[in-house]
Design a protein around this motif. Structure first.
Motif, PDB file in Angstrom:
ATOM      1  N   LYS A 207      -0.133 -23.761  23.131  1.00  0.00           N
ATOM      2  CA  LYS A 207      -0.537 -23.838  21.789  1.00  0.00           C
ATOM      3  C   LYS A 207      -1.415 -25.036  21.647  1.00  0.00           C
ATOM      4  O   LYS A 207      -1.278 -25.907  22.306  1.00  0.00           O
ATOM      5  CB  LYS A 207       0.778 -24.047  20.935  1.00  0.00           C
ATOM      6  CG  LYS A 207       0.645 -24.107  19.591  1.00  0.00           C
ATOM      7  CD  LYS A 207       2.110 -24.295  18.964  1.00  0.00           C
ATOM      8  CE  LYS A 207       1.808 -24.623  17.372  1.00  0.00           C
ATOM      9  NZ  LYS A 207       3.262 -24.986  16.724  1.00  0.00           N
ATOM     10  N   ALA A 208      -2.408 -24.827  20.536  1.00  0.00           N
ATOM     11  CA  ALA A 208      -3.281 -26.080  20.500  1.00  0.00           C
ATOM     12  C   ALA A 208      -2.527 -27.090  20.033  1.00  0.00           C
ATOM     13  O   ALA A 208      -1.458 -27.248  19.216  1.00  0.00           O
ATOM     14  CB  ALA A 208      -4.104 -25.432  19.185  1.00  0.00           C
ATOM     15  N   GLY A 209      -3.069 -28.257  20.404  1.00  0.00           N
ATOM     16  CA  GLY A 209      -2.377 -29.545  20.020  1.00  0.00           C
ATOM     17  C   GLY A 209      -1.183 -29.866  21.002  1.00  0.00           C
ATOM     18  O   GLY A 209      -0.486 -30.918  21.041  1.00  0.00           O
ATOM     19  N   THR A 210      -0.959 -29.056  22.099  1.00  0.00           N
ATOM     20  CA  THR A 210       0.206 -29.387  22.955  1.00  0.00           C
ATOM     21  C   THR A 210      -0.491 -29.437  24.484  1.00  0.00           C
ATOM     22  O   THR A 210      -1.655 -29.232  24.700  1.00  0.00           O
ATOM     23  CB  THR A 210       1.398 -28.195  22.964  1.00  0.00           C
ATOM     24  OG1 THR A 210       0.673 -26.936  23.487  1.00  0.00           O
ATOM     25  CG2 THR A 210       1.813 -27.961  21.571  1.00  0.00           C
ATOM     26  N   GLU A 235      -0.964 -17.584  17.165  1.00  0.00           N
ATOM     27  CA  GLU A 235      -1.406 -18.990  16.748  1.00  0.00           C
ATOM     28  C   GLU A 235      -2.451 -19.307  17.798  1.00  0.00           C
ATOM     29  O   GLU A 235      -2.843 -18.983  18.576  1.00  0.00           O
ATOM     30  CB  GLU A 235      -0.384 -19.787  16.826  1.00  0.00           C
ATOM     31  CG  GLU A 235       0.512 -19.788  18.214  1.00  0.00           C
ATOM     32  CD  GLU A 235       1.588 -20.749  18.245  1.00  0.00           C
ATOM     33  OE1 GLU A 235       2.056 -21.577  17.266  1.00  0.00           O
ATOM     34  OE2 GLU A 235       2.474 -20.361  19.132  1.00  0.00           O
ATOM     35  N   ASP A 236      -3.225 -20.543  17.012  1.00  0.00           N
ATOM     36  CA  ASP A 236      -4.369 -20.804  18.015  1.00  0.00           C
ATOM     37  C   ASP A 236      -3.906 -21.584  19.246  1.00  0.00           C
ATOM     38  O   ASP A 236      -2.805 -22.040  19.390  1.00  0.00           O
ATOM     39  CB  ASP A 236      -5.103 -22.076  17.334  1.00  0.00           C
ATOM     40  CG  ASP A 236      -5.658 -21.439  16.210  1.00  0.00           C
ATOM     41  OD1 ASP A 236      -5.895 -20.459  15.589  1.00  0.00           O
ATOM     42  OD2 ASP A 236      -6.263 -22.572  15.069  1.00  0.00           O
ATOM     43  N   GLY A 237      -4.588 -21.314  20.311  1.00  0.00           N
ATOM     44  CA  GLY A 237      -4.282 -21.710  21.453  1.00  0.00           C
ATOM     45  C   GLY A 237      -5.136 -21.355  22.764  1.00  0.00           C
ATOM     46  O   GLY A 237      -6.242 -20.622  22.550  1.00  0.00           O
ATOM     47  N   TYR A 238      -4.785 -21.669  24.060  1.00  0.00           N
ATOM     48  CA  TYR A 238      -5.663 -21.518  25.201  1.00  0.00           C
ATOM     49  C   TYR A 238      -4.730 -20.289  25.964  1.00  0.00           C
ATOM     50  O   TYR A 238      -3.514 -20.504  26.268  1.00  0.00           O
ATOM     51  CB  TYR A 238      -5.686 -22.500  25.939  1.00  0.00           C
ATOM     52  CG  TYR A 238      -6.602 -23.896  25.156  1.00  0.00           C
ATOM     53  CD1 TYR A 238      -7.875 -23.755  25.417  1.00  0.00           C
ATOM     54  CD2 TYR A 238      -5.922 -24.408  24.204  1.00  0.00           C
ATOM     55  CE1 TYR A 238      -8.527 -24.944  24.692  1.00  0.00           C
ATOM     56  CE2 TYR A 238      -6.674 -25.730  23.512  1.00  0.00           C
ATOM     57  CZ  TYR A 238      -7.909 -25.678  23.842  1.00  0.00           C
ATOM     58  OH  TYR A 238      -8.608 -26.743  23.102  1.00  0.00           O
ATOM     59  N   TRP A 239      -5.386 -19.562  26.430  1.00  0.00           N
ATOM     60  CA  TRP A 239      -4.968 -18.497  27.481  1.00  0.00           C
ATOM     61  C   TRP A 239      -5.516 -18.740  28.861  1.00  0.00           C
ATOM     62  O   TRP A 239      -6.833 -18.895  28.924  1.00  0.00           O
ATOM     63  CB  TRP A 239      -5.188 -16.990  26.835  1.00  0.00           C
ATOM     64  CG  TRP A 239      -4.516 -16.743  25.793  1.00  0.00           C
ATOM     65  CD1 TRP A 239      -4.927 -16.605  24.623  1.00  0.00           C
ATOM     66  CD2 TRP A 239      -3.276 -16.134  25.530  1.00  0.00           C
ATOM     67  NE1 TRP A 239      -4.213 -16.520  23.437  1.00  0.00           N
ATOM     68  CE2 TRP A 239      -3.063 -16.218  24.021  1.00  0.00           C
ATOM     69  CE3 TRP A 239      -2.395 -15.846  26.485  1.00  0.00           C
ATOM     70  CZ2 TRP A 239      -1.872 -15.570  23.532  1.00  0.00           C
ATOM     71  CZ3 TRP A 239      -1.101 -15.157  26.004  1.00  0.00           C
ATOM     72  CH2 TRP A 239      -0.758 -15.145  24.753  1.00  0.00           C
ATOM     73  N   ALA A 254      -6.828 -20.496  36.323  1.00  0.00           N
ATOM     74  CA  ALA A 254      -8.215 -20.448  35.718  1.00  0.00           C
ATOM     75  C   ALA A 254      -8.336 -21.382  34.195  1.00  0.00           C
ATOM     76  O   ALA A 254      -7.249 -21.771  34.167  1.00  0.00           O
ATOM     77  CB  ALA A 254      -8.277 -18.925  34.900  1.00  0.00           C
ATOM     78  N   THR A 255      -9.582 -21.614  33.979  1.00  0.00           N
ATOM     79  CA  THR A 255      -9.576 -22.581  32.908  1.00  0.00           C
ATOM     80  C   THR A 255      -9.295 -21.896  31.691  1.00  0.00           C
ATOM     81  O   THR A 255      -9.523 -20.740  31.512  1.00  0.00           O
ATOM     82  CB  THR A 255     -11.223 -22.950  32.947  1.00  0.00           C
ATOM     83  OG1 THR A 255     -11.592 -23.722  34.039  1.00  0.00           O
ATOM     84  CG2 THR A 255     -11.392 -23.967  31.644  1.00  0.00           C
ATOM     85  N   GLY A 256      -8.370 -22.611  30.729  1.00  0.00           N
ATOM     86  CA  GLY A 256      -7.736 -21.860  29.435  1.00  0.00           C
ATOM     87  C   GLY A 256      -8.930 -21.516  28.594  1.00  0.00           C
ATOM     88  O   GLY A 256     -10.182 -22.280  28.488  1.00  0.00           O
TER      89      GLY A 256
END
Length: 262
Positions: A207-210, A235-239, A254-256
């Motif tokens: 999650k974005a911000g974590t 929600e916004d975030g990185y996969w 992998a790079t998120g």
């Protein structure tokens, strides 16, 4: 297996010292040279790309008369009375036929090191990836010696790569998000990268911000190393994809890929 030189269980070093080579499966001590703290590449697995890689192995050797030389050898094959005579899988150091670099820390103890160069375009094939035994020998100044045929093991691995792409971007909340990627590894036979098939890879989200990724699901790579799955955007975030590795291939993340959920 293609090799620069043929190695016969410390034959060169032992002949010069005037004693017979020990049986490979025996932990032989003559003169009580104490061997400790042997590590390849700082204790890491040996990971080789499609180009040459040189690593250092070192160990601590102790004897009342001091230390004059040491040897390190990678080998694999069956244990037995003298397995070195029955198989060709052995890798010797660049300094095997000369003296190791031994630096004395006291009158009795030295740190000795040698380098190994792994050359995919000449000495390595894909079949070489996996677990290798580490044989170590220390020679004291009074020509007594200790040989430990299976001091430890190390892994020789094919460098891996992993990509991740999440789409579409941006995406509406609740819509279906597709996350794809590809797991590849160095091919020492062809000197390029090929897909690593039938491997379990974790899909993770942060999650974005974590700062912590959480596993969402596990997906198997295709025969060509491809990955693809769908999730619901919330929600916004990185996969990213996360591969745990195998005995022949190191773990890789992998790079998120950031996704803006609107």
């Amino acid at each position: 297996m293609r090799k620069r030189a043929t190695f016969a269980v410390f034959a060169a070093a032992t002949a010069l010292a005037g004693f017979a080579a020990p049986a490979a499966d025996a932990e032989v001590t003559e003169g009580d040279v104490v061997i400790s703290d042997v590590a390849f590449d700082g204790g890491k697995n040996i990971v080789v790309d499609v180009y040459d890689k040189t690593i250092t192995v070192s160990g601590t050797f102790t004897h009342p008369s001091g230390i004059q030389d040491a040897d390190f050898v990678l080998w694999r094959g069956p244990d037995g009375a003298n397995p070195y005579e029955t198989y060709d899988d052995r890798i010797v150091s660049n300094e095997y036929y000369v003296h190791a670099d031994c630096v004395a820390s006291s009158a009795t103890t030295s740190t000795c090191s040698q380098t190994f160069t792994f050359e995919p375009d000449w000495t390595l094939t894909n079949a070489d990836a996996g677990t290798w035994k580490v044989s170590v020998q220390g020679v004291a100044n009074d020509d007594s010696w200790t040989h430990l045929a299976s001091y430890t093991t190390t892994r020789l691995q094919r460098h891996s790569k992993l990509t991740a792409n999440a789409s579409p971007e941006p995406i509406a909340k609740g819509a279906s998000l597709t996350v794809s990627g590809k797991l590849t590894r160095a091919n020492w036979d062809t000197l390029d990268y090929r897909g690593y098939g039938s491997q379990q890879v974790k899909l993770q989200f942060r999650k974005a911000g974590t700062s912590t990724y959480t596993t969402v699901k596990t997906v198997n790579t295709s025969s060509t190393g491809d990955l693809k799955t769908t999730v619901t955007a919330s929600e916004d975030g990185y996969w990213r994809w996360n591969f745990a590795g195998t005995s022949t291939t190191p773990a890789v993340k992998a790079t998120g890929d950031f996704v803006d959920v609107q």
